[in-house]
Design a protein around this motif. Structure first.
Motif, PDB file in Angstrom:
ATOM      1  N   VAL A   1     -41.559  33.683  -7.675  1.00  0.00           N
ATOM      2  CA  VAL A   1     -42.178  33.086  -6.491  1.00  0.00           C
ATOM      3  C   VAL A   1     -43.558  33.710  -6.348  1.00  0.00           C
ATOM      4  O   VAL A   1     -43.679  34.929  -6.310  1.00  0.00           O
ATOM      5  N   TRP A   2     -44.585  32.872  -6.325  1.00  0.00           N
ATOM      6  CA  TRP A   2     -45.947  33.393  -6.250  1.00  0.00           C
ATOM      7  C   TRP A   2     -46.727  32.711  -5.124  1.00  0.00           C
ATOM      8  O   TRP A   2     -46.516  31.536  -4.826  1.00  0.00           O
ATOM      9  N   SER A   3     -47.570  33.503  -4.494  1.00  0.00           N
ATOM     10  CA  SER A   3     -48.336  33.017  -3.344  1.00  0.00           C
ATOM     11  C   SER A   3     -49.822  33.248  -3.552  1.00  0.00           C
ATOM     12  O   SER A   3     -50.232  34.316  -4.028  1.00  0.00           O
ATOM     13  N   LEU A   4     -50.605  32.246  -3.201  1.00  0.00           N
ATOM     14  CA  LEU A   4     -52.060  32.352  -3.217  1.00  0.00           C
ATOM     15  C   LEU A   4     -52.562  32.405  -1.782  1.00  0.00           C
ATOM     16  O   LEU A   4     -52.078  31.660  -0.920  1.00  0.00           O
ATOM     17  N   GLU A   5     -53.507  33.291  -1.525  1.00  0.00           N
ATOM     18  CA  GLU A   5     -54.156  33.348  -0.216  1.00  0.00           C
ATOM     19  C   GLU A   5     -55.662  33.295  -0.418  1.00  0.00           C
ATOM     20  O   GLU A   5     -56.230  34.118  -1.148  1.00  0.00           O
TER      21      GLU A   5
ATOM     22  N   ARG B   1     -55.997  30.610   4.365  1.00  0.00           N
ATOM     23  CA  ARG B   1     -54.908  29.663   4.105  1.00  0.00           C
ATOM     24  C   ARG B   1     -54.107  30.138   2.904  1.00  0.00           C
ATOM     25  O   ARG B   1     -54.622  30.826   2.027  1.00  0.00           O
ATOM     26  N   THR B   2     -52.839  29.775   2.885  1.00  0.00           N
ATOM     27  CA  THR B   2     -51.940  30.252   1.838  1.00  0.00           C
ATOM     28  C   THR B   2     -51.169  29.090   1.214  1.00  0.00           C
ATOM     29  O   THR B   2     -50.992  28.032   1.824  1.00  0.00           O
ATOM     30  N   LEU B   3     -50.722  29.324  -0.005  1.00  0.00           N
ATOM     31  CA  LEU B   3     -49.893  28.363  -0.728  1.00  0.00           C
ATOM     32  C   LEU B   3     -48.839  29.158  -1.484  1.00  0.00           C
ATOM     33  O   LEU B   3     -49.174  30.085  -2.232  1.00  0.00           O
ATOM     34  N   THR B   4     -47.572  28.822  -1.287  1.00  0.00           N
ATOM     35  CA  THR B   4     -46.474  29.527  -1.954  1.00  0.00           C
ATOM     36  C   THR B   4     -45.739  28.562  -2.879  1.00  0.00           C
ATOM     37  O   THR B   4     -45.341  27.472  -2.454  1.00  0.00           O
ATOM     38  N   CYS B   5     -45.577  28.981  -4.132  1.00  0.00           N
ATOM     39  CA  CYS B   5     -44.953  28.138  -5.152  1.00  0.00           C
ATOM     40  C   CYS B   5     -43.910  28.949  -5.911  1.00  0.00           C
ATOM     41  O   CYS B   5     -43.790  30.164  -5.736  1.00  0.00           O
TER      42      CYS B   5
ATOM     43  N   ILE C   1     -50.593  29.065 -12.717  1.00  0.00           N
ATOM     44  CA  ILE C   1     -51.282  29.648 -11.554  1.00  0.00           C
ATOM     45  C   ILE C   1     -52.772  29.335 -11.598  1.00  0.00           C
ATOM     46  O   ILE C   1     -53.375  28.982 -10.575  1.00  0.00           O
ATOM     47  N   ALA C   2     -53.394  29.456 -12.753  1.00  0.00           N
ATOM     48  CA  ALA C   2     -54.835  29.219 -12.865  1.00  0.00           C
ATOM     49  C   ALA C   2     -55.178  27.780 -12.514  1.00  0.00           C
ATOM     50  O   ALA C   2     -56.145  27.516 -11.764  1.00  0.00           O
ATOM     51  N   ARG C   3     -54.429  26.819 -13.058  1.00  0.00           N
ATOM     52  CA  ARG C   3     -54.699  25.403 -12.743  1.00  0.00           C
ATOM     53  C   ARG C   3     -54.516  25.137 -11.255  1.00  0.00           C
ATOM     54  O   ARG C   3     -55.340  24.456 -10.626  1.00  0.00           O
ATOM     55  N   THR C   4     -53.437  25.679 -10.685  1.00  0.00           N
ATOM     56  CA  THR C   4     -53.158  25.457  -9.266  1.00  0.00           C
ATOM     57  C   THR C   4     -54.239  26.086  -8.396  1.00  0.00           C
ATOM     58  O   THR C   4     -54.707  25.478  -7.420  1.00  0.00           O
ATOM     59  N   ALA C   5     -54.642  27.311  -8.728  1.00  0.00           N
ATOM     60  CA  ALA C   5     -55.640  28.019  -7.916  1.00  0.00           C
ATOM     61  C   ALA C   5     -56.974  27.276  -7.917  1.00  0.00           C
ATOM     62  O   ALA C   5     -57.626  27.157  -6.868  1.00  0.00           O
ATOM     63  N   ARG C   6     -57.395  26.801  -9.069  1.00  0.00           N
ATOM     64  CA  ARG C   6     -58.665  26.062  -9.142  1.00  0.00           C
ATOM     65  C   ARG C   6     -58.608  24.812  -8.262  1.00  0.00           C
ATOM     66  O   ARG C   6     -59.531  24.551  -7.478  1.00  0.00           O
ATOM     67  N   ASN C   7     -57.557  24.041  -8.384  1.00  0.00           N
ATOM     68  CA  ASN C   7     -57.445  22.797  -7.623  1.00  0.00           C
ATOM     69  C   ASN C   7     -57.312  23.069  -6.133  1.00  0.00           C
ATOM     70  O   ASN C   7     -57.982  22.432  -5.306  1.00  0.00           O
ATOM     71  N   TRP C   8     -56.477  24.043  -5.782  1.00  0.00           N
ATOM     72  CA  TRP C   8     -56.206  24.318  -4.377  1.00  0.00           C
ATOM     73  C   TRP C   8     -57.412  24.927  -3.673  1.00  0.00           C
ATOM     74  O   TRP C   8     -57.656  24.660  -2.492  1.00  0.00           O
ATOM     75  N   ALA C   9     -58.174  25.754  -4.369  1.00  0.00           N
ATOM     76  CA  ALA C   9     -59.356  26.376  -3.766  1.00  0.00           C
ATOM     77  C   ALA C   9     -60.397  25.315  -3.411  1.00  0.00           C
ATOM     78  O   ALA C   9     -61.117  25.440  -2.409  1.00  0.00           O
ATOM     79  N   GLU C  10     -60.480  24.270  -4.227  1.00  0.00           N
ATOM     80  CA  GLU C  10     -61.445  23.194  -3.966  1.00  0.00           C
ATOM     81  C   GLU C  10     -60.902  22.144  -3.005  1.00  0.00           C
ATOM     82  O   GLU C  10     -61.656  21.513  -2.270  1.00  0.00           O
ATOM     83  N   ASN C  11     -59.591  21.954  -3.022  1.00  0.00           N
ATOM     84  CA  ASN C  11     -58.965  20.905  -2.241  1.00  0.00           C
ATOM     85  C   ASN C  11     -57.884  21.488  -1.347  1.00  0.00           C
ATOM     86  O   ASN C  11     -56.791  21.821  -1.813  1.00  0.00           O
ATOM     87  N   PRO C  12     -58.148  21.614  -0.038  1.00  0.00           N
ATOM     88  CA  PRO C  12     -57.154  22.214   0.866  1.00  0.00           C
ATOM     89  C   PRO C  12     -55.825  21.485   0.853  1.00  0.00           C
ATOM     90  O   PRO C  12     -54.796  22.062   1.227  1.00  0.00           O
TER      91      PRO C  12
ATOM     92  N   GLY D   1     -54.401  20.474  -1.805  1.00  0.00           N
ATOM     93  CA  GLY D   1     -53.752  20.740  -3.082  1.00  0.00           C
ATOM     94  C   GLY D   1     -52.374  21.348  -2.870  1.00  0.00           C
ATOM     95  O   GLY D   1     -52.132  22.040  -1.875  1.00  0.00           O
ATOM     96  N   ASP D   2     -51.476  21.056  -3.786  1.00  0.00           N
ATOM     97  CA  ASP D   2     -50.098  21.499  -3.615  1.00  0.00           C
ATOM     98  C   ASP D   2     -49.601  22.210  -4.857  1.00  0.00           C
ATOM     99  O   ASP D   2     -50.311  22.315  -5.870  1.00  0.00           O
ATOM    100  N   CYS D   3     -48.362  22.686  -4.805  1.00  0.00           N
ATOM    101  CA  CYS D   3     -47.753  23.354  -5.939  1.00  0.00           C
ATOM    102  C   CYS D   3     -47.525  22.349  -7.074  1.00  0.00           C
ATOM    103  O   CYS D   3     -47.342  21.152  -6.819  1.00  0.00           O
ATOM    104  N   PRO D   4     -47.506  22.830  -8.318  1.00  0.00           N
ATOM    105  CA  PRO D   4     -47.200  21.921  -9.421  1.00  0.00           C
ATOM    106  C   PRO D   4     -45.764  21.451  -9.364  1.00  0.00           C
ATOM    107  O   PRO D   4     -44.892  22.128  -8.804  1.00  0.00           O
ATOM    108  N   ALA D   5     -45.518  20.303  -9.945  1.00  0.00           N
ATOM    109  CA  ALA D   5     -44.143  19.774  -9.978  1.00  0.00           C
ATOM    110  C   ALA D   5     -43.283  20.701 -10.824  1.00  0.00           C
ATOM    111  O   ALA D   5     -43.740  21.226 -11.851  1.00  0.00           O
ATOM    112  N   PRO D   6     -42.031  20.936 -10.436  1.00  0.00           N
ATOM    113  CA  PRO D   6     -41.150  21.835 -11.201  1.00  0.00           C
ATOM    114  C   PRO D   6     -40.823  21.245 -12.572  1.00  0.00           C
ATOM    115  O   PRO D   6     -40.889  20.060 -12.783  1.00  0.00           O
TER     116      PRO D   6
END
Length: 204
Positions: free
Chosen positions: A139-143, A152-156, A186-197, A199-204
């Motif tokens: 379980v990883w979280s970006l802030e 803002r935070t995102l937990t995946c 994580i890198a793909r998600t962080a790039r997208n989410w940082a630019e787009n509020p 943005g969501d977690c990747p599909a499992p």
């Protein structure tokens, strides 16, 4: 038998026993060549990789492998080069640096005013099953913190299995590949989410 010849025989026996014992080997989760594109556009944020949490049963100086009957075996002659939580942290940080084109801020001064993405990693499962796979459940979280804006935070969550042979080296390499795969996600998600509020977690 006098004492001196007895001591000489005892010393000889101990030396022979030490020579025949299985030598201690040290392993690392840090890949020799981190996988990443040759050229990468630097991310528009700074990166901070926070300490990693790992299950107690896996956070041991020795490698811990799962046997087919559900038991755990501690391999006393196969040791990690540093505590597993530190190994995982350092390996993940290096892989992320390669993919994001920025350095982990750990111990380094950051750029004043630049946004910072902090990564918190909670390993729920760190399994080593020789002849089958290396598996991690994370379980990883970006802030994202940026001056003048609310954090803002995102937990995946990510579950990764990498095939492994029966040899310990194969098992360790499988864990290295699992960490590289986690870094990709994580890198793909962080790039997208940082630019787009939105943005969501990747599909499992």
């Amino acid at each position: 038998m006098t004492l001196r010849p007895f001591l000489l025989m005892l010393c000889s026996a101990l030396i022979l026993s030490a020579c025949s014992a299985t030598p201690t080997r040290y392993h690392t989760l840090i890949a020799a060549q981190p996988g990443a594109p040759e050229t990468v556009e630097p991310a528009r944020f700074q990166l901070k990789v926070l300490p990693v949490r790992i299950p107690v049963q896996a956070d041991q100086p020795s490698l811990v492998v799962r046997e087919s009957d559900g038991r755990l075996a501690i391999l006393e002659t196969a040791l990690w080069a540093s505590p597993p939580a530190d190994e995982f942290h350092d390996a993940l940080a290096i892989e992320l640096e390669q993919r994001l084109g920025v350095r982990d801020l750990a111990g380094l001064p950051g750029r004043s005013g630049a946004p910072v993405v902090s990564l918190r990693t909670d390993i729920r499962r760190f399994d080593s099953l020789p002849g089958l796979h290396a598996a991690v459940d994370v379980v990883w979280s970006l802030e994202l913190s940026e001056r003048g804006r609310e954090n803002r935070t995102l937990t995946c969550a990510s579950v990764i299995h990498e095939q492994a042979g029966v040899e310990l080296d194969s098992l360790v390499l499988a864990h290295q590949r699992a960490i590289a795969g986690l870094a990709d996600t994580i890198a793909r998600t962080a790039r997208n989410w940082a630019e787009n509020p939105r943005g969501d977690c990747p599909a499992p």
